[in-house]
Scaffold this motif. Structure first.
Motif, PDB file in Angstrom:
ATOM      1  N   GLU A   1      -1.260  -2.285  -5.289  1.00  0.00           N
ATOM      2  CA  GLU A   1      -1.036  -3.525  -4.539  1.00  0.00           C
ATOM      3  C   GLU A   1      -2.104  -4.559  -4.857  1.00  0.00           C
ATOM      4  OE1 GLU A   1      -3.901  -1.197  -2.108  1.00  0.00           O
ATOM      5  OE2 GLU A   1      -2.050  -0.715  -3.197  1.00  0.00           O
ATOM      6  N   GLN A   2      -3.317  -4.104  -5.187  1.00  0.00           N
ATOM      7  CA  GLN A   2      -4.383  -5.042  -5.542  1.00  0.00           C
ATOM      8  C   GLN A   2      -4.104  -5.704  -6.887  1.00  0.00           C
ATOM      9  OE1 GLN A   2      -8.219  -3.155  -5.337  1.00  0.00           O
ATOM     10  NE2 GLN A   2      -8.091  -2.761  -3.138  1.00  0.00           N
ATOM     11  N   ILE A   3      -3.619  -4.920  -7.844  1.00  0.00           N
ATOM     12  CA  ILE A   3      -3.278  -5.474  -9.152  1.00  0.00           C
ATOM     13  C   ILE A   3      -2.135  -6.476  -9.021  1.00  0.00           C
ATOM     14  CG2 ILE A   3      -2.456  -4.947 -11.475  1.00  0.00           C
ATOM     15  CD1 ILE A   3      -5.242  -3.939 -11.015  1.00  0.00           C
TER      16      ILE A   3
ATOM     17  N   ASP B   1     -11.939  -1.244 -11.885  1.00  0.00           N
ATOM     18  CA  ASP B   1     -12.782  -0.113 -11.481  1.00  0.00           C
ATOM     19  C   ASP B   1     -12.469   0.334 -10.058  1.00  0.00           C
ATOM     20  OD1 ASP B   1     -14.049  -0.138 -13.920  1.00  0.00           O
ATOM     21  OD2 ASP B   1     -15.760  -1.325 -13.228  1.00  0.00           O
ATOM     22  N   GLN B   2     -12.119  -0.619  -9.203  1.00  0.00           N
ATOM     23  CA  GLN B   2     -11.882  -0.310  -7.794  1.00  0.00           C
ATOM     24  C   GLN B   2     -10.445   0.109  -7.507  1.00  0.00           C
ATOM     25  OE1 GLN B   2     -13.019  -3.905  -5.790  1.00  0.00           O
ATOM     26  NE2 GLN B   2     -15.223  -3.518  -5.975  1.00  0.00           N
ATOM     27  N   SER B   3      -9.556  -0.073  -8.485  1.00  0.00           N
ATOM     28  CA  SER B   3      -8.132   0.144  -8.214  1.00  0.00           C
ATOM     29  C   SER B   3      -7.709   1.604  -8.320  1.00  0.00           C
ATOM     30  CB  SER B   3      -7.275  -0.693  -9.171  1.00  0.00           C
ATOM     31  OG  SER B   3      -7.463  -0.265 -10.508  1.00  0.00           O
ATOM     32  N   GLY B   4      -8.571   2.467  -8.836  1.00  0.00           N
ATOM     33  CA  GLY B   4      -8.225   3.876  -8.952  1.00  0.00           C
ATOM     34  C   GLY B   4      -9.290   4.767  -8.344  1.00  0.00           C
TER      35      GLY B   4
ATOM     36  N   VAL C   1       0.853  -1.200   0.000  1.00  0.00           N
ATOM     37  CA  VAL C   1       0.000   0.000   0.000  1.00  0.00           C
ATOM     38  C   VAL C   1       0.882   1.242   0.000  1.00  0.00           C
ATOM     39  CG1 VAL C   1      -1.784   1.260   1.267  1.00  0.00           C
ATOM     40  CG2 VAL C   1      -1.803  -1.245   1.232  1.00  0.00           C
ATOM     41  N   HIS C   2       0.579   2.188  -0.874  1.00  0.00           N
ATOM     42  CA  HIS C   2       1.513   3.293  -1.104  1.00  0.00           C
ATOM     43  C   HIS C   2       1.702   4.201   0.107  1.00  0.00           C
ATOM     44  CE1 HIS C   2      -1.244   6.787  -1.469  1.00  0.00           C
ATOM     45  NE2 HIS C   2      -2.126   5.861  -1.771  1.00  0.00           N
ATOM     46  N   THR C   3       0.832   4.080   1.104  1.00  0.00           N
ATOM     47  CA  THR C   3       1.000   4.883   2.315  1.00  0.00           C
ATOM     48  C   THR C   3       1.868   4.181   3.356  1.00  0.00           C
ATOM     49  OG1 THR C   3      -1.078   3.960   3.156  1.00  0.00           O
ATOM     50  CG2 THR C   3      -1.196   6.084   2.021  1.00  0.00           C
TER      51      THR C   3
END
Length: 232
Positions: free
Chosen positions: A169-171, A149-152, A65-67
């Motif tokens: 991270e989901q991709i 659709d949910q990734s962005g 996760v980017h955070t």
């Protein structure tokens, strides 16, 4: 446009970004040479190693996760496997296996062993009886568009600029999981069977399924700005 990940930690080492990239490229080249020997030379292999290095780095940085902080294993003796279920290399390897499969099928068509794949309406898809085939369909092919659709998520930006929260991270997790299940299926099932007419329907159904899977790989890799490779 920039994609920002969290703080990057390299326990036990102090590498610059350039040194990190150089390390991963060297490890990728070494792993390829161990597997393919003297074949690993020339522009084609330079391009493959460049893409595989990029895939390794992107999956390492974007699977978190980017955070959150990203912790990298940069021990030089660790190496990079070309087949183990570890991130980008494993994903690219399985994507390349699909290219190899369809190249083999096309060569079979040219030799007169197999006919061209007919229209889907002419096939009996009840021939797909393997659990792994339905797993690929219901766990990956069907939910993939929803995942995209949910990734962005668009966020308000300052000064009129756009800012998007992309859940890379989901991709990455999706592609690694897909590759594990596809690899298990592909190792167990012989897709291109004997060139016998009574076996063609099942073979064509499997090729339809795997062609859709190949397109999924390409679309998912494109979200990470990674091109597919045709061999590995």
């Amino acid at each position: 446009r920039h994609l920002v990940c969290g703080p990057v930690k390299t326990p036990g080492s102090h590498l610059t970004a350039a040194q990190y990239l150089q390390l991963r490229r060297g490890q990728m080249k070494e792993a390829s040479e161990m597997k393919y020997g003297d074949q690993v030379e020339g522009q084609t292999w330079d391009d493959i190693i460049r893409v595989m290095t990029s895939a390794t780095v992107r999956f390492e940085l974007l699977s978190t996760v980017h955070t959150s902080p990203v912790t990298l294993d940069v021990q030089r003796e660790g190496g990079v496997s070309t087949k183990g279920p570890r991130g980008g290399v494993f994903v690219m390897y399985n994507c390349a296996r699909l290219h190899t499969l369809f190249d083999s099928y096309e060569r079979g068509v040219e030799k007169g062993l197999y006919p061209e794949i007919p229209e889907g309406s002419q096939l009996d898809f009840s021939a797909l009886k393997e659990e792994g085939e339905w797993l690929l369909l219901f766990n990956y092919l069907i939910p993939f568009s929803e995942l995209l659709d949910q990734s962005g998520q668009a966020l308000d930006g300052e000064g009129g600029g756009a800012r998007v929260n992309i859940k890379t991270e989901q991709i990455c997790k999706f592609l690694v999981s897909l590759s594990k299940d596809f690899s298990s299926y592909y190792n167990r099932v012989h897709v291109l069977g004997e060139p016998l007419p009574h076996l063609f329907n099942q073979m064509f159904c499997r090729l339809y399924l795997l062609r859709a899977l190949r397109e999924l790989y390409h679309s998912a890799l494109d979200t990470l700005n990674l091109p597919p490779i045709r061999q590995l």
